[in-house]
Write an enzyme that holds these catalytic residues in place. Structure first.
Site, PDB file in Angstrom:
ATOM      1  CG  HIS A   1     -43.276 -48.532  -7.373  1.00 42.81           C
ATOM      2  ND1 HIS A   1     -43.174 -48.184  -6.048  1.00 42.81           N
ATOM      3  CD2 HIS A   1     -43.773 -47.442  -8.009  1.00 42.81           C
ATOM      4  CE1 HIS A   1     -43.602 -46.940  -5.900  1.00 42.81           C
ATOM      5  NE2 HIS A   1     -43.959 -46.460  -7.075  1.00 42.81           N
ATOM      6  CD  GLU A   2     -43.481 -46.625 -11.681  1.00 40.79           C
ATOM      7  OE1 GLU A   2     -44.623 -46.148 -11.808  1.00 40.79           O
ATOM      8  OE2 GLU A   2     -42.614 -46.107 -10.943  1.00 40.79           O
TER       9      GLU A   2
HETATM   10 ZN   LIG Z   1     -44.904 -44.660  -7.442  1.00 34.38          ZN
END
Ligand SMILES: [Zn+2]
Length: 695
Positions: free
Chosen positions: A478-479
């Site tokens: 995600h990051e």
């Molecule tokens: Zn995010």
């Protein structure tokens, strides 16, 4: 200016390792004075307004100031110390006042408008035009149209808000670190994974505590205890200490209570919104987002809640029945939920999260992730090492755990990525991506983007490598998606390159998009290696994981909606000057939202808002719904890959060209349409979450 700070600002890779709190104040003063001087020069000039004579020189000055200021913030967030805190707190107000003054400057506003209006001529690129439009909007939202007196009140409030948010974060970190859970006997550790117990035993020794083992409230110790500890008392203790963090009920006393801070933050936000002519802070927040109105967002959330509810009710019934029959728990309390879930998962799908964890070593996961990124977007990530003389890592890295990567396309470096993977007491909780520098074409040089990824994974213990849960893997992807959005931009104007200028409720598109790949067999093969045998994830365990993928997804969906609705409602409904009453109304609103959507109800001592830093200390105010909003887009975007599994490379290139490369240079909906060839549809999100059948 101190040489180290000058080097930090000017070298191709920002040298965070050189920054010492004692060297920073004077350069910060100088940069602020320089930016103020430049602003004066520009506004007093009689020359006709042009991009090159107004926007460009102002960006030069403010960017350097912004860079140093955000570095101070970053260091405070990852290397907390009294010195960094003091620097932040001593300067917050004046920096905030400078930015307020900038967006309230009527002459600058007028010049920007003139430049924007010249765009009938083809002199301005599409992205410059977009940057100007955003800027005009931000002038209005910053109070440029207000009378002088109202302007100074507005700036006053902005400065106060910046201080309050900082205090909120500090309280939360201090409260988290102030509390420990001591274990006196070995048998209390029953059920816990070996690595977790070992770390807790060693922590008690290093901290010279009179205890057999000790747990902190940081995520890498909190989550496994709630999930695995057979000792119900231990679970209850850690749950209730955590639930009362940063509140009047906190274990260490009310010193870090965030209750009045959040009431004041909310009140000031409402006043700001009203002074600009908005009905509420929620309306003001949406003025720069994709969504049109609070009502539209509430309808969107309630519709999702309606679809998820039957599934969530089923989830809870199943948990309760299992707790009773298989675990002898007559009532299932909040501190039992994770534990019962984990046991039910093991029973239903015959595997445990810990079994899966053994396959995910951080470095292997990264290797698999990099391979995927190469396949999709044609870029290579290479770890910069001490053997390369042009990089003095001791100057770049702020902590020995930090890793630095160069991002290359066709052999050319296009950007840099810092990764700070492990949890430590001086680091704020959670995971996030920060932009250190944005891509910008300057007269003769191209400034390359730099991104920083911060996670809170369990650190390696001695020579045991760090293993992470599949959830952690998802967080990393995600990051990393945010990082790619920032790094793979092709836009030349800083104001709209990378994540700059992207509507907040579209920002989670690339990040949530990347999460999908954590569930693909081939990708998992490339990133797994058992911590003892070195073998990749076996097929049967993978199939169990897939069967369990949507385990309790109804419950999960409702929890996210609860947070999002709570956030939106308080920013739309609560106008309370009396802070004590304001804090009570915040808690009442939470109770009301829960009565509307939740199917599990935490105990009355739970103080969730007091640790909800996304909305009180981060940028998500009246914007938490963005996760769900953007998930519609990200799921639908990923569906394009599902439709053409043999064509990943080509679809990936299109995703890069139309979404990542464009950054904030055009509205997110236009980028989505260009990629998908149609409007977004929520079908893919519901299908991926297993919430379609009964909907
Ligand atoms: Zn995010």
């Amino acid at each position: 200016m101190a040489n180290t700070v000058e080097t930090f600002l000017e070298s191709e890779i920002p040298c965070y390792g050189l920054l010492k709190p004692e060297d920073v104040q004077q350069p910060l003063d100088a940069l602020l004075a320089h930016a103020e001087g430049r602003l004066l020069q520009i506004t007093q000039s009689n020359e006709p307004a042009r991009w090159e004579s107004v926007i460009e020189p102002l960006t030069d000055a403010t960017e350097r100031l912004g860079r140093l200021w955000s570095a101070i913030h970053h260091m405070g967030a990852v290397m907390d110390s009294p010195e960094w805190r003091e620097l932040t707190n001593n300067n917050l107000e004046r920096i905030s006042r400078f930015w307020s003054g900038l967006s309230q400057n009527k002459v600058l506003f007028e010049k920007t408008r003139v430049i924007h209006d010249q765009t009938a001529s083809p002199l301005l690129s599409e992205s410059k035009l977009r940057a100007l439009k955003n800027s005009l909007r931000d002038f209005r939202l910053g109070g440029v149209d207000l009378a002088p007196e109202a302007q100074s009140v507005f700036a006053e409030r902005s400065a106060r808000l910046a201080t309050l948010s900082q205090q909120f974060s500090e309280n939360l970190l201090d409260s988290t670190n102030a509390t420990k859970v001591l274990v006196s006997e070995e048998q209390q550790l029953a059920g816990l994974p070996q690595a977790i117990s070992q770390a807790a035993i060693e922590k008690a020794k290093t901290e010279k505590l009179e205890a057999f083992a000790v747990f902190g409230l940081q995520q890498p110790s909190l989550i496994p205890v709630l999930q695995f500890a057979d000792d119900r008392k231990l679970r209850e203790e850690i749950y209730s200490k955590n639930a009362r963090r940063a509140s009047e009920l906190a274990e260490e006393g009310p010193d870090h209570d965030n209750s009045l801070l959040m009431a004041e933050i909310l009140y000031l936000r409402q006043e700001q919104a009203k002074s600009l002519g908005f009905a509420s802070a929620a309306e003001l927040s949406l003025a720069s987002k994709m969504a049109d109105s609070p009502q539209q967002v509430m309808d969107f959330l309630l519709d999702l809640a309606h679809k998820a509810r039957p599934f969530a009710l089923q989830d809870v019934a199943e948990l309760r029945a299992f707790a009773k029959t298989n675990l002898g728990l007559e009532s299932m309390e909040s501190w039992d939920v994770s534990y019962v879930s984990e046991k039910l998962r093991q029973n239903k799908f015959s595997f445990s999260e810990d079994e899966v964890r053994q396959y995910f070593q951080v470095q292997n996961v990264l290797a698999g992730l990099f391979q995927l990124v190469e396949e999709l977007f044609g870029v290579v990530l290479r770890k910069t090492s001490v053997t390369e003389p042009q990089y003095d890592l001791s100057q770049c890295l702020w902590h020995p755990d930090v890793q630095l990567y160069s991002v290359l396309r066709g052999g050319t470096t296009v950007g840099y990525l810092f990764l700070d993977p492990y949890s430590r007491a001086t680091k704020r909780g959670g995971a996030w991506m920060d932009d250190s520098r944005g891509r910008r074409q300057r007269v003769s040089v191209l400034q390359k983007p730099v991104a920083m990824l911060t996670c809170n994974f369990m650190p390696p213990n001695g020579d045991q490598p760090s293993t992470i849960s599949h959830d952690d893997v998802t967080t990393l992807f995600h990051e990393f998606g945010h990082g790619l959005h920032h790094l793979l931009t092709e836009v030349d104007e800083l104001e709209v390159s990378g994540i700059n200028g992207v509507e907040w409720d579209a920002v989670e598109l690339p990040s949530q998009f990347m999460e999908n790949f954590c569930w693909e067999w081939e990708k998992l093969q490339a990133m797994t290696s058992h911590v003892e045998t070195g073998k990749p994830l076996p097929r049967d365990l993978y199939e169990k994981m897939i069967r369990a993928k949507n385990f309790q997804s109804g419950l999960f969906m409702l929890r996210q909606i609860e947070f999002a609705l709570f956030d939106l409602r308080i920013h739309h409904d609560i106008f309370e000057q009396d802070l004590k009453k304001g804090a009570e109304r915040i808690m009442d609103t939470l109770a009301h939202v829960r009565s509307q959507v939740a199917v599990l109800h935490p105990p009355s001592f739970q103080r969730f808002p007091q640790s909800f830093s996304h909305i009180f200390a981060g940028g998500y105010a009246a914007g938490y719904y963005s996760y769900k909003w953007a998930e519609v887009l990200s799921a639908d975007a990923y569906a394009a890959f599902e439709e053409e599994p043999q064509n990943y490379g080509a679809v990936g290139q299109r995703f890069w060209k139309e979404i990542l490369a464009k950054g904030g240079s055009r509205p997110a909906i236009e980028s989505f349409r260009a990629f998908r060839g149609r409007e977004p549809s929520p079908e893919a999100l519901l299908r991926h979450s297993g919430l379609l059948e009964a909907a």
